[in-house]
Design an enzyme around this catalytic site. Structure first.
Site, PDB file in Angstrom:
ATOM      1  N   SER A  14     -10.552  -2.953  -2.488  1.00  0.00           N
ATOM      2  CA  SER A  14     -11.028  -3.110  -1.112  1.00  0.00           C
ATOM      3  C   SER A  14     -12.545  -3.240  -1.111  1.00  0.00           C
ATOM      4  O   SER A  14     -13.217  -2.779  -2.045  1.00  0.00           O
ATOM      5  CB  SER A  14     -10.641  -1.866  -0.298  1.00  0.00           C
ATOM      6  OG  SER A  14     -11.284  -1.863   0.955  1.00  0.00           O
ATOM      7  N   LYS A  70     -10.361   3.793  -3.647  1.00  0.00           N
ATOM      8  CA  LYS A  70     -10.464   2.389  -4.047  1.00  0.00           C
ATOM      9  C   LYS A  70     -11.542   2.180  -5.110  1.00  0.00           C
ATOM     10  O   LYS A  70     -11.404   1.323  -5.985  1.00  0.00           O
ATOM     11  CB  LYS A  70     -10.728   1.515  -2.816  1.00  0.00           C
ATOM     12  CG  LYS A  70      -9.534   1.429  -1.856  1.00  0.00           C
ATOM     13  CD  LYS A  70      -8.333   0.742  -2.503  1.00  0.00           C
ATOM     14  CE  LYS A  70      -7.227   0.432  -1.508  1.00  0.00           C
ATOM     15  NZ  LYS A  70      -6.092  -0.290  -2.101  1.00  0.00           N
ATOM     16  N   ALA A 111     -13.305   6.402  -1.823  1.00  0.00           N
ATOM     17  CA  ALA A 111     -13.268   7.042  -3.147  1.00  0.00           C
ATOM     18  C   ALA A 111     -12.028   6.601  -3.928  1.00  0.00           C
ATOM     19  O   ALA A 111     -12.103   6.316  -5.134  1.00  0.00           O
ATOM     20  CB  ALA A 111     -13.277   8.559  -2.989  1.00  0.00           C
ATOM     21  N   ASP A 164       9.110   5.488  -3.506  1.00  0.00           N
ATOM     22  CA  ASP A 164       7.852   6.150  -3.183  1.00  0.00           C
ATOM     23  C   ASP A 164       7.080   6.264  -4.492  1.00  0.00           C
ATOM     24  O   ASP A 164       7.396   7.102  -5.351  1.00  0.00           O
ATOM     25  CB  ASP A 164       8.099   7.531  -2.579  1.00  0.00           C
ATOM     26  CG  ASP A 164       6.798   8.188  -2.145  1.00  0.00           C
ATOM     27  OD1 ASP A 164       5.727   7.809  -2.676  1.00  0.00           O
ATOM     28  OD2 ASP A 164       6.846   9.062  -1.273  1.00  0.00           O
ATOM     29  N   TYR A 168     -10.704   7.141   1.508  1.00  0.00           N
ATOM     30  CA  TYR A 168     -10.196   5.806   1.181  1.00  0.00           C
ATOM     31  C   TYR A 168     -11.169   5.104   0.216  1.00  0.00           C
ATOM     32  O   TYR A 168     -10.746   4.541  -0.806  1.00  0.00           O
ATOM     33  CB  TYR A 168     -10.032   4.998   2.471  1.00  0.00           C
ATOM     34  CG  TYR A 168      -9.670   3.552   2.273  1.00  0.00           C
ATOM     35  CD1 TYR A 168      -8.343   3.165   2.073  1.00  0.00           C
ATOM     36  CD2 TYR A 168     -10.652   2.550   2.288  1.00  0.00           C
ATOM     37  CE1 TYR A 168      -8.019   1.820   1.901  1.00  0.00           C
ATOM     38  CE2 TYR A 168     -10.329   1.211   2.118  1.00  0.00           C
ATOM     39  CZ  TYR A 168      -9.003   0.853   1.923  1.00  0.00           C
ATOM     40  OH  TYR A 168      -8.677  -0.471   1.745  1.00  0.00           O
ATOM     41  N   ARG A 198       5.587  -6.069   3.897  1.00  0.00           N
ATOM     42  CA  ARG A 198       4.823  -6.383   5.116  1.00  0.00           C
ATOM     43  C   ARG A 198       3.419  -6.897   4.775  1.00  0.00           C
ATOM     44  O   ARG A 198       2.951  -6.746   3.672  1.00  0.00           O
ATOM     45  CB  ARG A 198       4.672  -5.130   5.975  1.00  0.00           C
ATOM     46  CG  ARG A 198       5.962  -4.499   6.396  1.00  0.00           C
ATOM     47  CD  ARG A 198       5.732  -3.130   7.058  1.00  0.00           C
ATOM     48  NE  ARG A 198       4.849  -3.252   8.189  1.00  0.00           N
ATOM     49  CZ  ARG A 198       3.705  -2.580   8.328  1.00  0.00           C
ATOM     50  NH1 ARG A 198       3.318  -1.725   7.406  1.00  0.00           N
ATOM     51  NH2 ARG A 198       2.949  -2.762   9.384  1.00  0.00           N
ATOM     52  N   ASN A 205      -0.240  -3.476  -4.923  1.00  0.00           N
ATOM     53  CA  ASN A 205      -0.712  -3.738  -3.559  1.00  0.00           C
ATOM     54  C   ASN A 205      -0.487  -2.571  -2.604  1.00  0.00           C
ATOM     55  O   ASN A 205      -1.243  -2.398  -1.654  1.00  0.00           O
ATOM     56  CB  ASN A 205       0.014  -4.994  -3.035  1.00  0.00           C
ATOM     57  CG  ASN A 205      -0.112  -5.147  -1.541  1.00  0.00           C
ATOM     58  OD1 ASN A 205      -1.134  -5.605  -1.032  1.00  0.00           O
ATOM     59  ND2 ASN A 205       0.922  -4.727  -0.798  1.00  0.00           N
ATOM     60  N   GLY A 229       4.700  -2.513  -2.461  1.00  0.00           N
ATOM     61  CA  GLY A 229       4.421  -2.568  -1.020  1.00  0.00           C
ATOM     62  C   GLY A 229       4.528  -3.978  -0.481  1.00  0.00           C
ATOM     63  O   GLY A 229       3.710  -4.415   0.324  1.00  0.00           O
ATOM     64  N   ILE A 247      -9.313  -7.789   6.902  1.00  0.00           N
ATOM     65  CA  ILE A 247      -8.160  -8.685   7.007  1.00  0.00           C
ATOM     66  C   ILE A 247      -7.488  -8.420   8.344  1.00  0.00           C
ATOM     67  O   ILE A 247      -7.180  -7.273   8.669  1.00  0.00           O
ATOM     68  CB  ILE A 247      -7.154  -8.441   5.858  1.00  0.00           C
ATOM     69  CG1 ILE A 247      -7.839  -8.569   4.489  1.00  0.00           C
ATOM     70  CG2 ILE A 247      -5.968  -9.408   5.971  1.00  0.00           C
ATOM     71  CD1 ILE A 247      -8.492  -9.909   4.193  1.00  0.00           C
TER      72      ILE A 247
HETATM   73  N1  LIG Z   1      -5.589  -4.778   5.658  1.00  0.00           N
HETATM   74  C1  LIG Z   1      -6.861  -4.805   5.301  1.00  0.00           C
HETATM   75  O1  LIG Z   1      -7.758  -5.152   6.097  1.00  0.00           O
HETATM   76  C2  LIG Z   1      -7.241  -4.425   3.893  1.00  0.00           C
HETATM   77  C3  LIG Z   1      -8.599  -4.449   3.563  1.00  0.00           C
HETATM   78  C4  LIG Z   1      -8.956  -4.094   2.277  1.00  0.00           C
HETATM   79  C5  LIG Z   1      -8.000  -3.722   1.343  1.00  0.00           C
HETATM   80  N2  LIG Z   1      -6.686  -3.711   1.709  1.00  0.00           N
HETATM   81  C6  LIG Z   1      -5.712  -3.292   0.709  1.00  0.00           C
HETATM   82  O2  LIG Z   1      -4.744  -4.318   0.530  1.00  0.00           O
HETATM   83  C7  LIG Z   1      -3.457  -3.741   0.267  1.00  0.00           C
HETATM   84  C8  LIG Z   1      -2.464  -4.219   1.317  1.00  0.00           C
HETATM   85  O3  LIG Z   1      -3.011  -3.978   2.598  1.00  0.00           O
HETATM   86  P1  LIG Z   1      -2.096  -3.892   3.904  1.00  0.00           P
HETATM   87  O4  LIG Z   1      -2.994  -3.672   5.053  1.00  0.00           O
HETATM   88  O5  LIG Z   1      -1.144  -5.035   3.884  1.00  0.00           O
HETATM   89  O6  LIG Z   1      -1.373  -2.525   3.487  1.00  0.00           O
HETATM   90  P2  LIG Z   1      -0.502  -1.514   4.293  1.00  0.00           P
HETATM   91  O7  LIG Z   1       0.342  -2.219   5.277  1.00  0.00           O
HETATM   92  O8  LIG Z   1      -1.370  -0.407   4.766  1.00  0.00           O
HETATM   93  O9  LIG Z   1       0.382  -0.939   3.090  1.00  0.00           O
HETATM   94  C9  LIG Z   1       1.130  -1.792   2.253  1.00  0.00           C
HETATM   95  C10 LIG Z   1       2.439  -1.156   1.933  1.00  0.00           C
HETATM   96  O10 LIG Z   1       2.249  -0.015   1.104  1.00  0.00           O
HETATM   97  C11 LIG Z   1       3.474   0.666   1.124  1.00  0.00           C
HETATM   98  N3  LIG Z   1       3.278   2.072   0.769  1.00  0.00           N
HETATM   99  C12 LIG Z   1       2.513   2.991   1.391  1.00  0.00           C
HETATM  100  N4  LIG Z   1       2.641   4.200   0.768  1.00  0.00           N
HETATM  101  C13 LIG Z   1       3.503   4.011  -0.261  1.00  0.00           C
HETATM  102  C14 LIG Z   1       4.042   4.853  -1.261  1.00  0.00           C
HETATM  103  N5  LIG Z   1       3.724   6.155  -1.342  1.00  0.00           N
HETATM  104  N6  LIG Z   1       4.923   4.336  -2.161  1.00  0.00           N
HETATM  105  C15 LIG Z   1       5.257   3.032  -2.090  1.00  0.00           C
HETATM  106  N7  LIG Z   1       4.781   2.183  -1.180  1.00  0.00           N
HETATM  107  C16 LIG Z   1       3.918   2.666  -0.270  1.00  0.00           C
HETATM  108  C17 LIG Z   1       4.032   0.519   2.546  1.00  0.00           C
HETATM  109  O11 LIG Z   1       5.417   0.198   2.432  1.00  0.00           O
HETATM  110  P3  LIG Z   1       6.468   0.448   3.643  1.00  0.00           P
HETATM  111  O12 LIG Z   1       5.947  -0.369   4.809  1.00  0.00           O
HETATM  112  O13 LIG Z   1       7.743  -0.072   3.100  1.00  0.00           O
HETATM  113  O14 LIG Z   1       6.474   1.908   3.916  1.00  0.00           O
HETATM  114  C18 LIG Z   1       3.194  -0.616   3.136  1.00  0.00           C
HETATM  115  O15 LIG Z   1       3.964  -1.619   3.743  1.00  0.00           O
HETATM  116  C19 LIG Z   1      -3.648  -2.218   0.301  1.00  0.00           C
HETATM  117  O16 LIG Z   1      -3.822  -1.734  -1.003  1.00  0.00           O
HETATM  118  C20 LIG Z   1      -4.917  -2.068   1.122  1.00  0.00           C
HETATM  119  O17 LIG Z   1      -5.632  -0.875   0.834  1.00  0.00           O
HETATM  120  C21 LIG Z   1      -6.290  -4.048   2.955  1.00  0.00           C
END
Ligand SMILES: NC(=O)c1ccc[n+]([C@@H]2O[C@H](COP(=O)([O-])OP(=O)(O)OC[C@H]3O[C@@H](n4cnc5c(N)ncnc54)[C@H](OP(=O)(O)O)[C@@H]3O)[C@@H](O)[C@H]2O)c1
Length: 237
Positions: free
Chosen positions: A136, A153, A151, A57, A149, A9, A84, A6, A181
């Protein structure tokens, strides 16, 4: 050589760029963000490292296996995996559908397992291999607005500890648990409330998370089964 799932982005992108700045070659997966993936690949190459983007995927074992094999074959070896890729949504508990439950568990728990299992032979071969899961604050705190979510994590957090024992001594397994974040100043009411409750009085950034991942990817390796909580102290209250 590092594989970031992932990566196209947000946090994944910051992690990939941080690791490249540390001189590591970076393979990363994406699922739908084609344009962002292409752009990141170019930016990584411009930093002077080798880079590779793979569309996958990761909920499917064959796709996870193929992504790992492609990176290991093209970039020559695999030393670090950063799980990630993730899914997030809010839903009242009674409204969580079968499909939402399955998609949450498949993305946040099954996919890291599938990627890690495929990577283990390569990490063993490399010597001192490392797996880093992105969990998370939801693994630590029970948020009623996204129980599925939390559960998923919490499962990944415990998988971190079980894998640390199962894969020792050749491979270390640790986690980074981000708190709130932010990617812009435009926060929802809930996010503003979280930020105001955060002891360090700000939302985290993708760079904050990337720095913690970079540390775990490059530090002295006498560290396994641990979680670095990057939340400004939010989980303490
Ligand atoms: N943002 C926050 O505040 C926060 C807080 C706590 C934990 N986290 C964790 O940190 C990590 C990154 O967060 P984020 O907000 O940057 O994440 P995000 O944008 O929600 O997801 C990251 C990437 O995961 C990919 N993805 C989703 N489903 C997928 C699948 N089935 N197979 C392959 N790739 C898949 C997507 O790729 P595409 O865009 O190419 O589809 C997406 O860009 C995640 O694990 C999230 O749970 C984030």
């Amino acid at each position: 050589m590092v594989l970031v799932t992932g990566g196209a982005r947000r946090i994944g992108r910051a992690v990939a760029l941080d690791l490249a700045r540390r001189g590591l070659n970076v393979g990363f997966t994406y699922r739908t963000s084609d344009a962002e993936a292409l752009r990141l690949e170019q930016e990584l190459l411009a930093l002077g490292v080798r880079a590779m983007a793979i569309r996958a995927d990761l909920r499917h074992a064959s796709a996870a296996q193929a992504a790992v094999e492609a990176v290991a074959a093209t970039l020559g070896r695999l030393d670090v995996v950063v799980n990630n890729a993730g899914r997030y949504e809010t839903a009242a508990f009674e409204d969580i559908s079968d499909g939402q439950w399955d998609a949450m568990l498949a993305t946040n728990l099954t996919a890291p397992f599938l990627v890690s299992r495929a990577a283990v032979p390569h990490l063993r071969k490399a010597g001192q291999g490392r797996i880093i899961h992105i969990t998370s604050i939801g693994a630590l705190r029970a948020f009623p607005t996204h129980a599925h979510y939390c559960a998923s994590k919490a499962g990944l957090a415990h998988l971190t500890r079980a894998m640390a024992r199962a894969l020792a001594p050749e491979i270390s397994v640790n986690a980074v648990a981000p708190g709130l974040i932010a990617f812009s100043d435009d926060l929802s009411d809930w996010e503003q409330k979280m930020r105001d409750r955060t002891p360090l009085q700000r939302a985290g950034t993708a760079a904050d998370v990337a720095e913690a991942v970079g540390f775990l990817a490059t530090c002295n390796p006498f560290l396994t089964g641990q979680t670095l909580v990057v939340d400004g102290g939010l989980s303490l209250i």
